[in-house]
Design an enzyme around this catalytic site. Structure first.
Site, PDB file in Angstrom:
ATOM      1  CG  ASP A 257       2.801  -4.045 -10.243  1.00  0.00           C
ATOM      2  OD1 ASP A 257       3.567  -3.600  -9.363  1.00  0.00           O
ATOM      3  OD2 ASP A 257       1.560  -3.962 -10.164  1.00  0.00           O
ATOM      4  CD  GLU A 258       2.065  -7.302  -7.030  1.00  0.00           C
ATOM      5  OE1 GLU A 258       2.722  -7.817  -6.097  1.00  0.00           O
ATOM      6  OE2 GLU A 258       1.246  -6.374  -6.862  1.00  0.00           O
TER       7      GLU A 258
ATOM      8  CE  LYS B   4       4.868  -2.717  -3.965  1.00  0.00           C
ATOM      9  NZ  LYS B   4       4.075  -2.339  -2.772  1.00  0.00           N
TER      10      LYS B   4
ATOM     11  CD  GLN C 285       5.998  -8.982  -4.792  1.00  0.00           C
ATOM     12  OE1 GLN C 285       6.482  -8.006  -5.368  1.00  0.00           O
ATOM     13  NE2 GLN C 285       4.707  -9.075  -4.523  1.00  0.00           N
TER      14      GLN C 285
ATOM     15  CG  ASN D 224      -2.119   0.968   1.001  1.00  0.00           C
ATOM     16  OD1 ASN D 224      -2.434   1.361  -0.121  1.00  0.00           O
ATOM     17  ND2 ASN D 224      -2.742   1.384   2.095  1.00  0.00           N
TER      18      ASN D 224
END
EC number: 2.7.1.21
Length: 252
Positions: free
Chosen positions: A150-151, A83, A153, A80
């Protein structure tokens, strides 16, 4: 007062992040006058006026990454923190300039639909997806001016290495956004490799409920109780995770 914009001692690390100011000796940039006495402030203002009169005070430059500065970027933060909002803004900025971008997000993140990059400001657009077997180097990027992930990780260590190679062999800037650690404080393998390989790493800041800077996040159950054990990956939003500072993270 006339200001010259012929050069810039101020440097933006990225157009949607705060700039960093590292003045050299005899810097011609404005000092911080926050806690000075009135006499000191008067002296500073006099110096600035003289500097500007000689055309030495310069405005900051603002530029998107180009092929001449292609490298691997990693922007990490707690949950939150905006990003995805930053990613979508960067994509929009490139496209406004008539440049193509390629977007990716993890195939396992189905919170708003598979293959959707979604901001909490209710901005959304489709993206390509990657899973553990995806090969970034096997793709044809055509006239892509920037790759946005994005994401990040959820990438494997091999995929982080692929993106580093891609940026430097195909001369395309690659900007990844993701979490650094899981709900236990353990690093995601993909993020650990991005932190090791990326030439440009920066934290996107957000705050804990207590008011301190949030650097971690915790998992909670349906009753709002903290969960300390479980699989590393469990997709969820604010109902399952909470961004916290280090002090709140270690509170029993």
């Amino acid at each position: 007062m006339t200001l010259s914009a012929s050069a810039s001692p101020l440097r933006f690390s990225h157009p949607y992040e705060s700039f960093h100011h590292s003045p050299a000796p005899h810097s011609n940039t404005a000092p911080n006058i926050g806690m000075n006495t009135p006499a000191q402030i008067a002296s500073i203002v006099s110096d600035l006026t003289s500097t500007a009169r000689h055309g030495m005070l310069r405005a900051p430059a603002l530029a998107l990454p180009t092929i001449s500065m292609a490298k691997l970027f990693f922007r990490y933060a707690a949950m939150n923190s905006g990003k995805s909002t930053q990613l979508l803004q960067i994509a929009n900025n490139y496209e406004t300039m008539g440049k193509a971008v390629t977007l990716y997000t993890s195939a396992i993140d189905d919170r708003y639909g598979v293959g959707m990059v979604t901001s909490r400001l209710n901005i959304q657009r489709e993206a390509n997806t990657f899973d553990a077997g995806f090969d970034f180097l096997a793709q044809d990027y055509g006239d892509t001016a920037c790759i946005l992930v994005d994401e990040a990780q959820f990438m494997t260590p091999e995929q982080a290495q692929q993106l580093h190679r891609l940026a430097h062999t195909r001369h395309i800037p690659v900007i990844c956004f993701g979490l650094r650690t899981d709900f236990r404080g353990h690093p995601f393998p993909g993020s650990a490799w991005l932190l090791s390989l990326a030439e440009d790493v920066e934290e996107i800041k957000t705050i804990c409920q207590c008011g301190r800077k949030a650097t971690m996040h915790i998992r909670i159950d349906g009753q709002g109780h903290r969960v300390k054990e479980g699989p590393q990956v469990e997709i969820g939003d604010e109902a399952r995770y909470r961004a916290v500072c280090g002090q709140c993270f270690h509170r029993d």
